[in-house]
Design an enzyme around this catalytic site. Sequence first.
Site, PDB file in Angstrom:
ATOM      1  CE  LYS A  37      -3.504   2.159   3.015  1.00  0.00           C
ATOM      2  NZ  LYS A  37      -4.200   2.037   4.313  1.00  0.00           N
ATOM      3  CB  ILE A  63      -3.602  -6.598   2.108  1.00  0.00           C
ATOM      4  CG1 ILE A  63      -3.219  -6.037   3.492  1.00  0.00           C
ATOM      5  CG2 ILE A  63      -2.382  -6.853   1.230  1.00  0.00           C
ATOM      6  CD1 ILE A  63      -2.535  -7.068   4.385  1.00  0.00           C
ATOM      7  CB  THR A 103      -3.240  -3.332   7.923  1.00  0.00           C
ATOM      8  OG1 THR A 103      -3.557  -2.191   7.140  1.00  0.00           O
ATOM      9  CG2 THR A 103      -2.066  -4.070   7.293  1.00  0.00           C
ATOM     10  CG  ASP A 133       9.216 -12.020  19.965  1.00  0.00           C
ATOM     11  OD1 ASP A 133       8.671 -10.949  19.592  1.00  0.00           O
ATOM     12  OD2 ASP A 133      10.360 -12.059  20.441  1.00  0.00           O
ATOM     13  CE1 TYR A 157       2.891  -5.579  14.785  1.00  0.00           C
ATOM     14  CE2 TYR A 157       4.105  -6.072  16.798  1.00  0.00           C
ATOM     15  CZ  TYR A 157       3.933  -6.220  15.435  1.00  0.00           C
ATOM     16  OH  TYR A 157       4.802  -7.009  14.713  1.00  0.00           O
ATOM     17  CG  ASN A 256      15.203  -1.488  25.294  1.00  0.00           C
ATOM     18  OD1 ASN A 256      15.359  -2.421  24.499  1.00  0.00           O
ATOM     19  ND2 ASN A 256      14.017  -1.150  25.774  1.00  0.00           N
ATOM     20  NE  ARG A 287       6.402   0.884  23.265  1.00  0.00           N
ATOM     21  CZ  ARG A 287       7.157   0.137  22.453  1.00  0.00           C
ATOM     22  NH1 ARG A 287       7.349  -1.158  22.709  1.00  0.00           N
ATOM     23  NH2 ARG A 287       7.729   0.661  21.401  1.00  0.00           N
ATOM     24  N   PRO A 288       3.247   2.789  27.881  1.00  0.00           N
ATOM     25  CG  PRO A 288       1.269   3.888  27.300  1.00  0.00           C
ATOM     26  CD  PRO A 288       2.712   3.788  26.947  1.00  0.00           C
TER      27      PRO A 288
HETATM   28  P1  NAD Z   1       7.295  -2.286   8.190  1.00  0.00           P
HETATM   29  O1  NAD Z   1       6.337  -1.447   8.978  1.00  0.00           O
HETATM   30  O2  NAD Z   1       8.682  -1.806   7.969  1.00  0.00           O
HETATM   31  O3  NAD Z   1       6.679  -2.579   6.738  1.00  0.00           O
HETATM   32  C1  NAD Z   1       5.342  -2.928   6.547  1.00  0.00           C
HETATM   33  C2  NAD Z   1       5.042  -2.863   5.055  1.00  0.00           C
HETATM   34  O4  NAD Z   1       3.671  -3.253   4.871  1.00  0.00           O
HETATM   35  C3  NAD Z   1       5.184  -1.457   4.469  1.00  0.00           C
HETATM   36  O5  NAD Z   1       5.820  -1.518   3.216  1.00  0.00           O
HETATM   37  C4  NAD Z   1       3.754  -0.981   4.318  1.00  0.00           C
HETATM   38  O6  NAD Z   1       3.571  -0.057   3.259  1.00  0.00           O
HETATM   39  C5  NAD Z   1       3.037  -2.300   4.038  1.00  0.00           C
HETATM   40  N1  NAD Z   1       1.624  -2.227   4.405  1.00  0.00           N
HETATM   41  C6  NAD Z   1       1.095  -1.781   5.584  1.00  0.00           C
HETATM   42  N2  NAD Z   1      -0.256  -1.824   5.514  1.00  0.00           N
HETATM   43  C7  NAD Z   1      -0.572  -2.335   4.306  1.00  0.00           C
HETATM   44  C8  NAD Z   1      -1.798  -2.631   3.655  1.00  0.00           C
HETATM   45  N3  NAD Z   1      -2.984  -2.387   4.242  1.00  0.00           N
HETATM   46  N4  NAD Z   1      -1.769  -3.156   2.408  1.00  0.00           N
HETATM   47  C9  NAD Z   1      -0.583  -3.391   1.780  1.00  0.00           C
HETATM   48  N5  NAD Z   1       0.615  -3.107   2.343  1.00  0.00           N
HETATM   49  C10 NAD Z   1       0.615  -2.597   3.591  1.00  0.00           C
HETATM   50  O7  NAD Z   1       7.264  -3.690   8.912  1.00  0.00           O
HETATM   51  P2  NAD Z   1       8.435  -4.772   9.065  1.00  0.00           P
HETATM   52  O8  NAD Z   1       9.245  -4.417  10.247  1.00  0.00           O
HETATM   53  O9  NAD Z   1       9.088  -4.975   7.755  1.00  0.00           O
HETATM   54  O10 NAD Z   1       7.577  -6.054   9.445  1.00  0.00           O
HETATM   55  C11 NAD Z   1       7.163  -6.986   8.448  1.00  0.00           C
HETATM   56  C12 NAD Z   1       6.384  -8.100   9.123  1.00  0.00           C
HETATM   57  O11 NAD Z   1       7.192  -8.721  10.126  1.00  0.00           O
HETATM   58  C13 NAD Z   1       5.128  -7.605   9.859  1.00  0.00           C
HETATM   59  O12 NAD Z   1       4.105  -8.533   9.645  1.00  0.00           O
HETATM   60  C14 NAD Z   1       5.540  -7.572  11.318  1.00  0.00           C
HETATM   61  O13 NAD Z   1       4.429  -7.781  12.169  1.00  0.00           O
HETATM   62  C15 NAD Z   1       6.530  -8.730  11.375  1.00  0.00           C
HETATM   63  N6  NAD Z   1       7.555  -8.614  12.425  1.00  0.00           N
HETATM   64  C16 NAD Z   1       8.425  -7.558  12.431  1.00  0.00           C
HETATM   65  C17 NAD Z   1       9.419  -7.499  13.411  1.00  0.00           C
HETATM   66  C18 NAD Z   1      10.438  -6.400  13.440  1.00  0.00           C
HETATM   67  O14 NAD Z   1      11.309  -6.411  14.316  1.00  0.00           O
HETATM   68  N7  NAD Z   1      10.415  -5.437  12.527  1.00  0.00           N
HETATM   69  C19 NAD Z   1       9.500  -8.493  14.383  1.00  0.00           C
HETATM   70  C20 NAD Z   1       8.563  -9.524  14.354  1.00  0.00           C
HETATM   71  C21 NAD Z   1       7.618  -9.591  13.343  1.00  0.00           C
HETATM   72  P1  TYD Z   2      10.752  -1.021  19.148  1.00  0.00           P
HETATM   73  O1  TYD Z   2      11.918  -0.894  18.235  1.00  0.00           O
HETATM   74  O2  TYD Z   2       9.631  -0.037  19.032  1.00  0.00           O
HETATM   75  O3  TYD Z   2      10.222  -2.519  19.014  1.00  0.00           O
HETATM   76  P2  TYD Z   2       9.139  -3.336  19.932  1.00  0.00           P
HETATM   77  O4  TYD Z   2       8.372  -2.354  20.730  1.00  0.00           O
HETATM   78  O5  TYD Z   2       8.298  -4.002  18.900  1.00  0.00           O
HETATM   79  O6  TYD Z   2       9.941  -4.285  20.762  1.00  0.00           O
HETATM   80  O7  TYD Z   2      11.288  -0.954  20.643  1.00  0.00           O
HETATM   81  C1  TYD Z   2      12.297  -1.835  21.095  1.00  0.00           C
HETATM   82  C2  TYD Z   2      12.525  -1.534  22.562  1.00  0.00           C
HETATM   83  O8  TYD Z   2      13.100  -0.227  22.680  1.00  0.00           O
HETATM   84  C3  TYD Z   2      11.246  -1.500  23.390  1.00  0.00           C
HETATM   85  O9  TYD Z   2      11.520  -2.039  24.682  1.00  0.00           O
HETATM   86  C4  TYD Z   2      10.914  -0.025  23.508  1.00  0.00           C
HETATM   87  C5  TYD Z   2      12.292   0.622  23.489  1.00  0.00           C
HETATM   88  N1  TYD Z   2      12.364   1.969  22.893  1.00  0.00           N
HETATM   89  C6  TYD Z   2      12.991   3.015  23.586  1.00  0.00           C
HETATM   90  O10 TYD Z   2      13.468   2.845  24.730  1.00  0.00           O
HETATM   91  N2  TYD Z   2      13.060   4.227  22.986  1.00  0.00           N
HETATM   92  C7  TYD Z   2      12.545   4.472  21.742  1.00  0.00           C
HETATM   93  O11 TYD Z   2      12.616   5.640  21.267  1.00  0.00           O
HETATM   94  C8  TYD Z   2      11.914   3.394  21.048  1.00  0.00           C
HETATM   95  C9  TYD Z   2      11.326   3.605  19.674  1.00  0.00           C
HETATM   96  C10 TYD Z   2      11.853   2.154  21.654  1.00  0.00           C
END
Ligand code: NAD
Ligand code: TYD
Length: 350
Positions: A37, A63, A103, A133, A157, A256, A287-288
């Site tokens: 998207k 999607i 989404t 996780d 989330y 962190n 964070r809450p």
């Molecule tokens: P991201 O936020 O960087 O990217 C998400 C992508 O999805 C973007 O390109 C966005 O444009 C697209 N998108 C969002 N809503 C959409 C919609 N309605 N239709 C089509 N496209 C849409 O996320 P990411 O970090 O790359 O995460 C990818 C997947 O991995 C996610 O499902 C997330 O839950 C999972 N995940 C991520 C992490 C992490 O550390 N980043 C850890 C565990 C799981």
């Molecule tokens: P984040 O990268 O947002 O991933 P998630 O919340 O999915 O684990 O955050 C990672 C950890 O870092 C989380 O414990 C929240 C903390 N955090 C900070 O302390 N400062 C920040 O500015 C951000 C974005 C996250």
Amino acid sequence: MTQRKILVTGGAGFIGSNFVHTLLENKSDISITVVDKLTYAGNFRNLERWKDDSRFLFIKSDIADKEDLFSKLEGHNFQEIAHFAAESHVDRSILGPEEFVKTNVLGTFYMLELARELHSAGKLKVFLHVSTDEVFGSLGEDGAFTESTSYAPNSPYSASKAGSDHLVRSYFHTYGMPVITTNCSNNYGPYHFPEKLIPLMILNCLQGKPLPVYGKGENIRDWLFVKDHCLAIDMAIQKGKYGETYNIGTRNEKNNLEIVELICSLMDKRHPEGAPHNRLITFVKDRPGHDFRYAIDPSKIEKELGWTPKYSFEKAMEETVDWYINNQDWWKEILSGSYESYYEQQYKGR
Ligand code: NAD
Ligand code: TYD
């Protein structure tokens, strides 16, 4: 050789774009269609290098918009679907959960319905659902999440991801669909949107801005290099058992503050004019509902699929910091907001 035809949702985001790079860099017998998207987290620049490659096609669609999605994907015969698209940032889900439900839950449902059509036509080999996780909730000091840990999501989330995981599971039990779910820990690496901990801290160091650490910085995450994650996903697609879930992680727990201190010391060497960067650390309001600790037990994917990570944490963190230093145009365009119109300006009508 048979060609793999893969649909990648969310391929313009952080992990999805790394997945596209991993496959297109290493395989010739493949064709990838990305559907995305292009929300604030999606950036067509992440995929720009493939725009003229005959193995690559980009389709802009939501999607969660069934009509648009089905009409744009009609007539495409994908054997594999790798479903990454999601709203992914916990802090945003606290401020506005609705997009997360749309989404992550509704969008995953429509993706499953699209996959069901391909399955009925005998075309679908696998639907790989990428999850987190965080669906398992928060751990205390000990233990790690396994595939049989009960679901206990704490943020909008993680609750929306948990909902999507249950839908995926139901399509295996109800319709006999070839689905697999992976639940991974926090990723880091190139193309990470700079609202998440690691890229935010790197960019703030480079700009001399405060490094906002929530609470006391004692919360623990289990860091996974995105390139290892992408290889694990591809392995699960090719060797995973339908109906199963696999946890992906590299036994790499850090609190962190340790992560932020490490980034500061890597930056001190590379950007001495800002040293010592840890003077920028600022403790801010927590964070809450902040989950205390995540830790993944990856024994199942290791034993059953033979997966092992290729990268060490130290090297991968250096590679990550260097990537942001060497790709300032990428993040400056994001910080200026102009990346959001880039696809429309350049590629409308393609
Ligand atoms: P991201 O936020 O960087 O990217 C998400 C992508 O999805 C973007 O390109 C966005 O444009 C697209 N998108 C969002 N809503 C959409 C919609 N309605 N239709 C089509 N496209 C849409 O996320 P990411 O970090 O790359 O995460 C990818 C997947 O991995 C996610 O499902 C997330 O839950 C999972 N995940 C991520 C992490 C992490 O550390 N980043 C850890 C565990 C799981
Ligand atoms: P984040 O990268 O947002 O991933 P998630 O919340 O999915 O684990 O955050 C990672 C950890 O870092 C989380 O414990 C929240 C903390 N955090 C900070 O302390 N400062 C920040 O500015 C951000 C974005 C996250």
